[in-house]
Design an enzyme around this catalytic site. Structure first.
Site, short mmCIF file in Angstrom:
data_model
loop_
_atom_site.label_atom_id
_atom_site.label_comp_id
_atom_site.label_asym_id
_atom_site.label_seq_id
_atom_site.Cartn_x
_atom_site.Cartn_y
_atom_site.Cartn_z
N HIS A 180 -47.97 -7.49 -6.92
CA HIS A 180 -48.09 -6.50 -8.00
C HIS A 180 -49.58 -6.52 -8.37
CE1 HIS A 180 -46.81 -4.80 -12.08
NE2 HIS A 180 -48.06 -5.18 -12.28
N ASP A 306 -38.80 0.59 -7.13
CA ASP A 306 -39.14 -0.09 -8.39
C ASP A 306 -38.15 0.30 -9.49
OD1 ASP A 306 -40.34 -1.75 -10.21
OD2 ASP A 306 -42.21 -0.61 -10.38
ZN ZN Z 1 -44.51 -4.33 -10.22
#
Ligand code: ZN
Lengths: 431, 334
Positions: A180, A306
């Protein structure tokens, strides 16, 4: 679950090609051809609908354990089946964090019990997502869950030494670190993309450079130690350039893009409606176009949702107090059709590549992302590309409703999903 | 005018001039021994403050009371209401109490917009400052004070051709955002001046010029608005030291002398004397700080009057620059 049922899917456009019959026997595809009869089989008249291999999501937040008010493994996998998925990777940022063999095995077992979709747990890179100490990556890999993908998603592994060590360590079992990419100091208090809109709205900016600087560092680290790095939810035109450059060097870098970053822009934040609050944030139109192009030319390997469920009260508030994230499993294929297929950027066989084959390869997921061919596991998705309807989150199988597409008319509807030959979705209804 | 006042962008040039004209009329009332007008009798105005600001709250309170509205002060600061439900629940409570207007101050940018558009509340929403977004009544009072100084407060006048320089922490300033919008709407030419660290990325879309050099801009300014700069910004490396900030971007007597003779110095208060402004400048007759404070009440009266009293749906009386009730004290004027 391993019954001996037979299903004949008749007249389906396999990967968007000409009408084809597919006979499923038990858990595998038995025959692919025309004029198949299939004695005693349940017949599904596809009537020109498109048949794809079951979709694979590399990035799903199932929230269990810990936040069962927003999603459970059962509701999340039902949402996945509704969206055409046969496998999802469950992110590690649960409570407790999936940073031990015990927690990843628990999630894996819950997935097996649900029966709607395979759940492949992602393990945390560091203990408690704290970014300081490596979690027991080897133990998670050796557990029943067989973890291959590791991520502190939600947090960035920002310490360069920890990232280097993690990349090196997982080489022992062909693991991959899914990063991330968010430089934490550059994004303190960040609320939305930094640019023209944030300047007007007075919301703290999340600059593209905070993503790009981490990606630049990580591809160099991966090259240096000869390991695999995967970039989660890549969101900027600059990130595309970096990944393109890294791939041109032959480095083992892969990347994903979310459906919402393929469609939505930061202009929507002008409404201050937290349904558009997501991390990384919605970017500009120029970024959206670069992401589409990169997905089309293969620079970006795959689409990952996501899927981030949140309870109503965490979005029914002012922007600053709202949670970040959007649900996505049940709209992913429609958004990809809308942004990539209907625009001529991808054909259906390429959609199968970006939403099934490549994510399964990155996650080293056996039995998924395979061709629809005799002897292969019967993980299949049937989609009606001519269907058009406004998105109605109230009808979602997910426990949460935080969809940015409410009321938006999108094309395509998944009508049937099979997990190893068993229907999980039939005629648009969960089985 | 729109139903709410959330952003200075909600106002057209005519809306803004109407507010300024109405404020002029109302300020004449304020000069009378009996300051109250019956205009908003029976209406309820709630001051909903999620952030401390005694000056702004008192200003709105005085404005509402002079129009005979019932005023409820609701301070949500200090309690454990950092989570969002509180804004919604509070809004529903106010709705149940029959609030006709909610004046909201909030630490989050966009909270008034959310209140106005979420359907939680039916009354008028007036933004009294939200995060680093906007503070439209501050911009209106600045425009009012400016029009008095530069155009003698002439009714109907705007600020066409006036050059206004806004100096300081543009990045975090709701006052700057509202002023850039409103003053431009009124025809002024605005320049923002700050160290580059305190200018937002994306400023190029603003309808103003940007300069990093205060001295270069001063001789061409009809008004210089000094923004408060928090000393804590130094710790986040926006500038090296207070001393350096004051030297490069502070207004002292020497710099003020380089402004045209008619030019004024403004400050939204509270001032950091010695930081963005020296005592010599703050106390000089060119400085409009005190006028800005009194303009605040006039302008907020005008806003509440126009939103609540003058132009409600189904309200037969036409809105205009002459407030109802004011006629009795000063006679009619076409
Ligand atoms: Zn993320």
């Amino acid at each position: 679950m391993s019954d001996t049922q037979r299903t004949l899917i008749r007249g389906a456009r396999l990967l968007g090609g000409p009408a084809t019959d597919v006979l499923v026997d038990g858990e595998t595809v038995a025959e692919v051809g025309t004029g198949l009869t299939g004695e005693g089989a349940t017949v599904v008249e596809a009537e020109g609908r498109v048949l794809l291999p079951g979709l694979v999501d590399l990035h799903t937040h199932l929230r269990e354990p810990g936040r069962e008010d927003s999603e459970t493994v059962l509701t999340g996998t039902r949402a996945a089946a509704s969206g055409g998925f046969t496998a999802v990777h469950a992110m590690a940022n649960t409570f407790p964090v999936a940073d031990t063999a015990g927690v990843v095995e628990q999630v894996w077992r819950l997935g097996r019990a649900s029966g709607y979709c395979d759940v492949q747990p992602v393990g945390a890179v560091t203990v408690g997502l704290g970014g300081r100490q490596l979690a027991e990556l080897g133990a998670m890999h050796e557990s029943a869950a067989g973890v291959v993908v590791f991520s502190d998603d939600g947090k960035c592994v920002d310490d360069a030494v920890i990232m280097r060590r993690a990349l090196e360590y997982v080489k022992a079992f062909d693991g991959v670190i899914a990063q991330h990419a968010q430089e934490p100091r550059l994004t303190e208090g960040a609320q939305m993309n930094e640019g023209v809109v944030s300047a007007e709205l007075g919301l703290t900016g999340w600059p593209a450079v905070a993503e790009e600087s981490i990606i630049a560092r990580d591809v160099l680290l991966a090259a240096h130690v000869g390991s695999r790095v995967h970039v989660c939810h890549l969101s900027t035109a600059g990130s595309v350039e970096l990944v393109r450059w890294a791939k041109s060097k032959g480095w083992r870098v892969t990347a994903e893009v979310t459906p919402h970053h393929l469609l939505l822009t930061d202009e929507l934040v002008r409404s201050y409606d937290p349904v558009y609050k997501v991390n990384p944030p919605l970017r500009t139109e120029q970024d959206v176009l670069a992401l589409r192009e990169a997905l089309a030319d293969g620079t970006i390997d795959c689409v990952a949702t996501d899927h981030a469920p949140h309870p109503h009260e965490d979005k029914d508030c002012e922007w600053g107090a709202a949670a970040m994230g959007m649900v996505g499993l049940e709209t992913a294929l429609s958004v990809v059709q809308h942004t990539m297929v209907d625009t001529g950027l991808l054909d259906w066989s390429q959609v199968a590549d970006r939403m099934s084959a490549r994510p399964a390869t990155i996650g080293r997921l056996p039995g998924h992302g395979r061709p629809v061919a005799p002897g292969e596991p019967a993980n299949l998705t049937l989609v009606d590309p001519d269907h058009r309807a406004p998105v109605e989150p109230g009808a979602f199988a997910s426990r949460s409703r935080n969809s940015p597409y409410r009321g938006l008319e999108l094309p395509g509807r998944v009508t049937d999903t099979w997990l190893r030959g068993r229907a999980t979705l039939r005629n648009g209804a969960l089985v | 005018m729109k139903h709410h006042l959330v952003s200075a962008a909600d106002l057209t040039r005519d809306d803004a001039v109407l507010i300024l004209d109405t404020a002029e009329e109302l300020s004449r009332v304020a000069g009378r021994p009996i300051k109250k007008l019956p205009t908003l009798r029976g209406r309820t105005v709630v001051n909903l403050f999620f952030e401390d600001s005694t000056r702004t709250r008192i200003s709105f309170e005085a404005a509402a009371k002079r129009l005979s509205a019932d005023v409820i002060n609701f301070s949500a600061k200090g309690s454990s209401v950092s989570k969002g439900e509180s804004l919604k629940d509070t809004a529903l409570t106010l709705q149940a109490m029959g609030a006709d207007a909610v004046v909201i101050r909030h630490h989050d940018s966009g909270a008034p917009h959310r209140l106005a558009t979420s359907g939680w509340i039916g009354g008028h929403v007036v933004n009294a400052g939200d995060g680093t977004h906007e503070h439209p009544t501050q911009a209106l009072l600045d425009a009012f004070a400016l029009r008095r100084r530069l155009a003698d407060g002439a009714l109907g006048a705007d600020l066409a051709g006036r050059r206004v320089t806004i100096v300081g922490d543009i990045l975090h300033s709701r006052v700057a955002r509202s002023n850039v919008r409103l003053l431009t709407t009124l025809g002024a030419e605005v320049t923002v001046v700050a160290p580059p660290t305190l200018v937002p990325v994306g400023v190029e879309s603003w309808p103003c010029a940007v300069s990093y050099d205060l001295d270069a801009v001063l001789p061409d300014s009809d008004a210089v608005m000094m923004l408060r700069v928090q000393r804590e910004r130094m710790n986040a490396a926006y500038f090296p030291t207070e001393r350096e900030y004051a030297r490069r971007y502070g207004l002292d007597g020497e710099r003020m002398a380089r402004m045209p003779e008619h030019a004024v110095v403004m400050h939204p208060g509270p001032m950091n004397r010695g930081m963005e402004i020296t005592a010599e400048v703050a106390d000089s007759p060119r400085c409009t700080v005190v006028e800005q404070v009194s303009a605040g009440v006039d302008v907020r009266m005008a806003v509440l009057y126009l939103l609540l009293g003058g132009a409600g749906p189904g309200d037969e009386e036409p809105k205009g620059a002459t407030p109802r009730g004011a006629e009795a004290t000063r006679g009619n004027r076409a």
